[in-house]
Design a protein around this motif. Structure first.
Motif, PDB file in Angstrom:
ATOM      1  N   ARG A   1      28.912  34.509  22.773  1.00 24.93           N
ATOM      2  CA  ARG A   1      29.943  34.398  21.985  1.00 24.93           C
ATOM      3  C   ARG A   1      31.165  34.384  22.466  1.00 24.93           C
ATOM      4  O   ARG A   1      32.365  34.392  21.754  1.00 24.93           O
ATOM      5  N   ALA A   2      31.278  34.965  23.250  1.00 21.36           N
ATOM      6  CA  ALA A   2      32.503  35.963  23.898  1.00 21.36           C
ATOM      7  C   ALA A   2      32.662  34.898  25.672  1.00 21.36           C
ATOM      8  O   ALA A   2      31.631  35.148  26.444  1.00 21.36           O
ATOM      9  N   VAL A   3      33.843  35.254  26.460  1.00 25.39           N
ATOM     10  CA  VAL A   3      33.782  34.889  27.266  1.00 25.39           C
ATOM     11  C   VAL A   3      34.703  35.945  27.766  1.00 25.39           C
ATOM     12  O   VAL A   3      35.699  35.903  27.579  1.00 25.39           O
ATOM     13  N   LEU A   4      35.016  36.601  28.680  1.00 28.88           N
ATOM     14  CA  LEU A   4      35.843  37.446  29.449  1.00 28.88           C
ATOM     15  C   LEU A   4      36.745  36.628  30.429  1.00 28.88           C
ATOM     16  O   LEU A   4      36.302  36.917  31.067  1.00 28.88           O
ATOM     17  N   LEU A   5      37.741  36.532  29.917  1.00 30.12           N
ATOM     18  CA  LEU A   5      39.046  35.760  30.706  1.00 30.12           C
ATOM     19  C   LEU A   5      38.678  36.627  32.197  1.00 30.12           C
ATOM     20  O   LEU A   5      39.401  36.519  33.392  1.00 30.12           O
ATOM     21  N   GLY A   6      39.974  38.066  32.130  1.00 30.01           N
ATOM     22  CA  GLY A   6      39.549  38.362  33.058  1.00 30.01           C
ATOM     23  C   GLY A   6      40.700  39.990  33.766  1.00 30.01           C
ATOM     24  O   GLY A   6      40.276  40.103  32.032  1.00 30.01           O
ATOM     25  N   GLU A   7      40.615  40.825  34.141  1.00 30.80           N
ATOM     26  CA  GLU A   7      41.968  41.709  33.865  1.00 30.80           C
ATOM     27  C   GLU A   7      43.484  41.999  33.547  1.00 30.80           C
ATOM     28  O   GLU A   7      43.282  41.484  35.105  1.00 30.80           O
ATOM     29  N   ILE A   8      43.636  41.714  32.666  1.00 36.03           N
ATOM     30  CA  ILE A   8      45.080  42.057  33.468  1.00 36.03           C
ATOM     31  C   ILE A   8      45.815  43.705  33.574  1.00 36.03           C
ATOM     32  O   ILE A   8      45.370  44.464  33.128  1.00 36.03           O
ATOM     33  N   MET A   9      46.717  43.961  34.241  1.00 36.02           N
ATOM     34  CA  MET A   9      47.683  45.644  33.965  1.00 36.02           C
ATOM     35  C   MET A   9      48.687  45.785  33.017  1.00 36.02           C
ATOM     36  O   MET A   9      49.809  44.788  33.320  1.00 36.02           O
TER      37      MET A   9
ATOM     38  N   PHE B   1      49.365  35.439  32.569  1.00 36.83           N
ATOM     39  CA  PHE B   1      48.664  36.317  33.580  1.00 36.83           C
ATOM     40  C   PHE B   1      48.390  37.157  34.355  1.00 36.83           C
ATOM     41  O   PHE B   1      48.795  36.379  35.472  1.00 36.83           O
ATOM     42  N   GLN B   2      48.767  38.230  34.810  1.00 38.31           N
ATOM     43  CA  GLN B   2      48.815  38.830  36.476  1.00 38.31           C
ATOM     44  C   GLN B   2      47.243  39.626  36.199  1.00 38.31           C
ATOM     45  O   GLN B   2      46.894  40.739  36.012  1.00 38.31           O
ATOM     46  N   PHE B   3      46.114  38.555  36.465  1.00 36.29           N
ATOM     47  CA  PHE B   3      44.838  39.311  36.272  1.00 36.29           C
ATOM     48  C   PHE B   3      44.413  40.145  38.299  1.00 36.29           C
ATOM     49  O   PHE B   3      45.369  39.801  38.978  1.00 36.29           O
ATOM     50  N   ASP B   4      43.839  41.645  37.421  1.00 37.14           N
ATOM     51  CA  ASP B   4      43.034  41.802  38.886  1.00 37.14           C
ATOM     52  C   ASP B   4      41.865  42.152  38.370  1.00 37.14           C
ATOM     53  O   ASP B   4      41.412  43.285  37.510  1.00 37.14           O
ATOM     54  N   ASN B   5      40.819  41.236  39.236  1.00 39.04           N
ATOM     55  CA  ASN B   5      39.828  41.255  37.863  1.00 39.04           C
ATOM     56  C   ASN B   5      37.915  41.949  38.577  1.00 39.04           C
ATOM     57  O   ASN B   5      37.368  41.184  39.356  1.00 39.04           O
ATOM     58  N   SER B   6      38.763  43.275  37.947  1.00 38.15           N
ATOM     59  CA  SER B   6      37.013  44.090  39.054  1.00 38.15           C
ATOM     60  C   SER B   6      36.347  44.384  38.536  1.00 38.15           C
ATOM     61  O   SER B   6      34.577  44.301  39.297  1.00 38.15           O
TER      62      SER B   6
ATOM     63  N   LEU C   1      44.558  30.576  24.669  1.00 37.84           N
ATOM     64  CA  LEU C   1      44.482  31.159  23.634  1.00 37.84           C
ATOM     65  C   LEU C   1      43.247  30.476  22.432  1.00 37.84           C
ATOM     66  O   LEU C   1      42.337  31.350  21.956  1.00 37.84           O
ATOM     67  N   ALA C   2      42.912  29.188  22.923  1.00 35.39           N
ATOM     68  CA  ALA C   2      41.754  28.873  22.004  1.00 35.39           C
ATOM     69  C   ALA C   2      40.982  28.385  23.476  1.00 35.39           C
ATOM     70  O   ALA C   2      39.730  28.684  22.572  1.00 35.39           O
ATOM     71  N   GLY C   3      41.061  28.759  24.741  1.00 34.82           N
ATOM     72  CA  GLY C   3      39.689  28.660  25.699  1.00 34.82           C
ATOM     73  C   GLY C   3      39.997  26.870  26.045  1.00 34.82           C
ATOM     74  O   GLY C   3      39.087  26.413  27.384  1.00 34.82           O
ATOM     75  N   ASN C   4      40.984  26.347  25.775  1.00 32.11           N
ATOM     76  CA  ASN C   4      41.490  24.650  26.590  1.00 32.11           C
ATOM     77  C   ASN C   4      41.990  24.601  28.083  1.00 32.11           C
ATOM     78  O   ASN C   4      41.226  23.997  28.709  1.00 32.11           O
ATOM     79  N   THR C   5      42.403  25.887  27.974  1.00 32.23           N
ATOM     80  CA  THR C   5      43.023  25.941  29.126  1.00 32.23           C
ATOM     81  C   THR C   5      42.885  27.719  30.498  1.00 32.23           C
ATOM     82  O   THR C   5      43.367  28.208  29.685  1.00 32.23           O
ATOM     83  N   VAL C   6      42.419  27.552  31.419  1.00 34.91           N
ATOM     84  CA  VAL C   6      41.865  28.355  32.370  1.00 34.91           C
ATOM     85  C   VAL C   6      42.823  28.749  33.069  1.00 34.91           C
ATOM     86  O   VAL C   6      43.606  28.360  33.544  1.00 34.91           O
ATOM     87  N   PRO C   7      43.583  30.297  32.367  1.00 33.65           N
ATOM     88  CA  PRO C   7      44.978  30.743  33.369  1.00 33.65           C
ATOM     89  C   PRO C   7      44.850  30.494  34.620  1.00 33.65           C
ATOM     90  O   PRO C   7      43.559  31.240  34.813  1.00 33.65           O
ATOM     91  N   GLN C   8      45.585  30.615  35.316  1.00 32.59           N
ATOM     92  CA  GLN C   8      45.677  30.992  37.488  1.00 32.59           C
ATOM     93  C   GLN C   8      44.987  32.008  37.897  1.00 32.59           C
ATOM     94  O   GLN C   8      45.896  33.264  36.348  1.00 32.59           O
TER      95      GLN C   8
ATOM     96  N   ASP D   1      52.530  49.556  32.025  1.00 34.82           N
ATOM     97  CA  ASP D   1      52.674  51.545  32.675  1.00 34.82           C
ATOM     98  C   ASP D   1      51.458  51.705  33.126  1.00 34.82           C
ATOM     99  O   ASP D   1      51.069  52.840  33.809  1.00 34.82           O
ATOM    100  N   GLY D   2      50.868  50.370  34.325  1.00 32.21           N
ATOM    101  CA  GLY D   2      49.249  50.738  35.316  1.00 32.21           C
ATOM    102  C   GLY D   2      47.918  50.754  34.642  1.00 32.21           C
ATOM    103  O   GLY D   2      46.987  50.412  34.808  1.00 32.21           O
ATOM    104  N   THR D   3      48.052  51.178  32.824  1.00 30.01           N
ATOM    105  CA  THR D   3      46.516  50.282  32.175  1.00 30.01           C
ATOM    106  C   THR D   3      46.381  49.357  32.459  1.00 30.01           C
ATOM    107  O   THR D   3      46.840  48.161  32.226  1.00 30.01           O
ATOM    108  N   ARG D   4      44.515  49.131  32.700  1.00 31.31           N
ATOM    109  CA  ARG D   4      43.460  47.745  32.779  1.00 31.31           C
ATOM    110  C   ARG D   4      43.233  47.614  31.316  1.00 31.31           C
ATOM    111  O   ARG D   4      42.549  48.618  30.735  1.00 31.31           O
ATOM    112  N   PHE D   5      43.660  45.722  30.698  1.00 33.23           N
ATOM    113  CA  PHE D   5      42.586  45.771  29.590  1.00 33.23           C
ATOM    114  C   PHE D   5      41.934  44.206  30.364  1.00 33.23           C
ATOM    115  O   PHE D   5      42.093  43.495  30.845  1.00 33.23           O
TER     116      PHE D   5
END
Length: 465
Positions: free
Chosen positions: A88-96, A2-7, A56-63, A99-103
Motif C-alpha cells: 500500500r505504498a509507492v516510492l515516487l523517487g529520490e531527491i537530493m 522535485f529534483q529526482f535522482d532515482n538510484s 501528495l495525493a497520488g493524482n499527479t506524478v511529478p516530472q 546539503d546533498g543528502t538523499r531522501f
C-alpha cells in the motif's frame, strides 16, 4: 519542484514493480510539514497549492518520478513469508536535499500494487495521523526515523471493520530498504541481486564499509543506537518484524506503536502481539534476532562458509556491548549523570518504578523540579534511592535537555483521531505543534503532559491494515 535522482529504480527489475499511485476523488491537505519541506529544498507554498496537493495525493506524478513498489520478504512474528513488498505504498523517487543528502519520497496508502495480497492498498485517517505525530516527535527527540511530509484526505471511504475516511501519508526516509529486502533475494539464492543490493546500501548509507562484513558491522552499530533511543523514551514499536527493520538504522513503520504511561518492562500494546514477543523489554533481543537474519543473508557474499559464519556471528554479538553502552549513556543522561553512571543505580530506579507503576515520562522529567517523588506511593523507597542519586550531584540541566515534558500519549493520539473523524483537526494540530517542541514548558500545553485518567487508558493499538 522535485529534483529526482532515482538510484533504486536503476537496480534490476527484480527489486521492484513499476506501479502508478491510484488517483483519489477529492484530495484535501490535512497537514504539511513546512520545516521538513524547507529541509528538503521544497517550496511549501507550492505543496499547499492544488497542484502540490494533487502530487501528495497520488493524482499527479511529478516530472522525473519513477513510481515503484519495492519487493521484500520478512519474518512476521517469527514466521517467514518469502514475498511481502509494498502493498500500500509507492516510492515516487529520490531527491537530493540542498546539503546533498538523499531522501526517498514515498506515498503510503496510495492504492494497490502487485504486492497488495488482496488488500485495498489504502490507509485510513487514523494510522496516517498517528504516524505523522509519532514520527515527528521522534525526529524532534533526535531518534533516527522516517519523517512525515504531508497528510492528505482522499475524500473516499476505506473499509476495515467499518467505513472510515481514507488518507495518504507522504513519508520521507533515508531509504526504505529493510532486512526483509535482503531476505527476499537470499531465499531465492540470487547472489547477483544480493551483491547489487549490498553495493547499493554501502554506497547510499555506509560508504566507509568496504565489504559485506563491514556493512553488517555498521548496521549492527546503527541499530544498537536506535533501540537504545527507543528504550530511553519508553517507546514500543509493536511489530518488529524483519520487514520493519530498516538497514539505515531509522525507525520505520509506525503501526501499532505506543509509548508507556505507567512503567513496566513487559508492556505490550499491539493487538496482534498476543504473546508479548515485542514487549518493551524484549526489543533489544528481537533486534539481535533480526540482525542474525540479516547476517545470514550476507554470508554467501563473505567467502568461505565456515569463516564467514564465524565472522558474521561475531559481528552480531557486538550488538550487546554496543547497545548496553548506548543504553547506559542515555539513561545516565536521563538521571543527569553524564558519561557512565553506576548501572545498579539506574536499574534500582527502574525496578522501583515498575513496582509502583510510576509514570515513565513524568517520573524522569520530575527529577528536574522535584515532582518525581509524587509519582510513587511508597515515598520512603524513592527517598532512599534519591539520597544515593543526589550524592552524585546530578546535572539538572542535562535532565531537562534529555527528558521530554510531553510524549505522544496514546489517549491524546486517540482523542485527536476521534476529533478528526468529525472533521475537527484542531486537537491534531495542537498536539502536532506541542510534540515537535518536546522540551518546551507552556501552561497552555500542561494537559498534554498529564498521565491518562483510568477511563482514558489505551490498552491496545492497531496496525490499520
Amino acid at each position: 519542484m522535485f529534483q529526482f535522482d532515482n538510484s533504486y529504480a536503476r537496480l534490476p527489475r527484480s527489486f521492484y514493480a513499476a506501479v502508478m499511485p491510484t488517483p483519489v476523488s477529492r484530495p484535501r491537505l490535512l497537514a504539511l510539514n513546512r520545516d521538513l519541506a524547507a529541509r528538503l529544498g521544497l517550496d511549501a507554498g507550492w505543496l499547499e497549492s492544488p497542484e502540490g496537493v494533487s502530487v501528495l495525493a497520488g493524482n499527479t506524478v511529478p516530472q522525473g518520478a519513477e513510481p515503484l513498489a519495492q519487493a521484500y520478504a520478512g519474518h512476521q512474528f517469527g514466521g517467514f513469508v518469502p514475498q511481502l513488498g509494498d502493498g500500500r505504498a509507492v516510492l515516487l523517487g529520490e531527491i537530493m536535499a540542498p546539503d546533498g543528502t538523499r531522501f526517498d519520497i514515498q506515498l503510503k496508502g496510495s492504492g494497490q500494487t502487485p504486492f497488495s495480497r488482496r488488500g485495498d492498498g489504502r490507509a485510513w485517517l487514523g494510522p496516517v495521523l498517528r504516524e505523522y505525530l509519532v514520527s515527528e516527535f521522534m525526529a524532534a527527540m533526535g531518534v533516527p526515523t522516517t519523517r512525515a511530509l504531508a497528510a492528505v484526505a482522499t475524500g473516499e471511504t476505506v473499509w476495515r471493520e467499518t467505513a472510515l475516511p481514507g488518507a495518504v501519508l507522504t513519508r520521507v526516509a533515508a531509504s526504505h530498504i529493510r532486512v526483509g529486502t535482503f531476505q527476499y533475494f537470499a531465499v531465492r539464492d540470487d547472489r547477483a541481486a544480493l551483491q547489487a543490493l549490498t553495493d547499493h546500501v554501502i554506497a547510499r548509507h555506509y560508504p566507509q564499509a568496504d565489504s559485506p562484513l563491514a556493512l553488517l558491522d555498521a548496521v549492527v552499530a546503527a541499530q544498537a543506537e536506535t533501540i537504545a533511543a527507543w528504550m530511553a523514551l519508553g517507546f514500543i514499536h509493536g511489530v518488529m518484524n524483519t520487514d520493519n527493520m530498516a538497514v539505515s538504522g531509522e525507525t520505520i513503520d509506525y503501526g501499532p506503536c505506543a509509548f508507556m504511561d505507567a512503567y513496566h518492562p513487559q508492556t505490550v500494546f499491539s493487538s496482534i502481539d498476543r504473546q508479548g514477543r515485542y514487549a518493551w523489554a524484549n526489543q533489544p533481543q528481537i533486534a539481535v534476532w533480526n540482525l542474525a537474519q540479516f547476517a545470514t543473508c550476507l554470508i554467501p557474499l563473505m567467502g568461505e562458509e565456515g569463516p564467514a559464519v564465524e565472522a558474521a556471528t561475531e559481528s552480531v554479538h557486538r550488538f550487546a556491548p554496543l547497545y548496553q553502552a548506548a543504553w547506559l549513556r542515555r539513561f545516565g543522561d536521563k538521571l543527569g549523570i553524564e558519561g557512565a553512571p553506576n548501572r545498579q543505580l539506574v536499574e534500582r530506579f527502574l525496578t522501583l518504578m515498575a513496582r509502583q507503576r510510576a509514570d515513565f515520562t513524568r517520573t524522569f522529567r520530575g527529577l528536574v523540579d522535584g515532582t518525581a517523588r509524587d509519582e510513587f506511593t511508597d515515598r520512603a523507597a524513592f527517598d532512599a534511592w534519591a539520597a544515593d542519586w543526589q550524592a552524585l550531584r546530578p546535572d539538572l540541566g542535562l535532565i531537562a535537555r534529555t527528558n521530554p515534558v510531553r510524549i505522544p500519549r496514546n489517549h491524546r493520539i486517540e482523542q485527536a483521531i476521534a476529533a478528526a473523524l468529525t472533521d475537527d483537526l484542531a486537537p491534531f494540530r495542537r498536539l502536532s505543534q506541542a510534540l515537535v517542541q518536546p522540551f518546551e514548558t507552556r501552561p497552555e500545553w500542561d494537559d498534554l503532559s498529564a498521565a491518562p485518567l483510568p477511563a482514558e487508558i489505551v490498552h491496545h493499538t492497531f496496525c490499520g491494515t
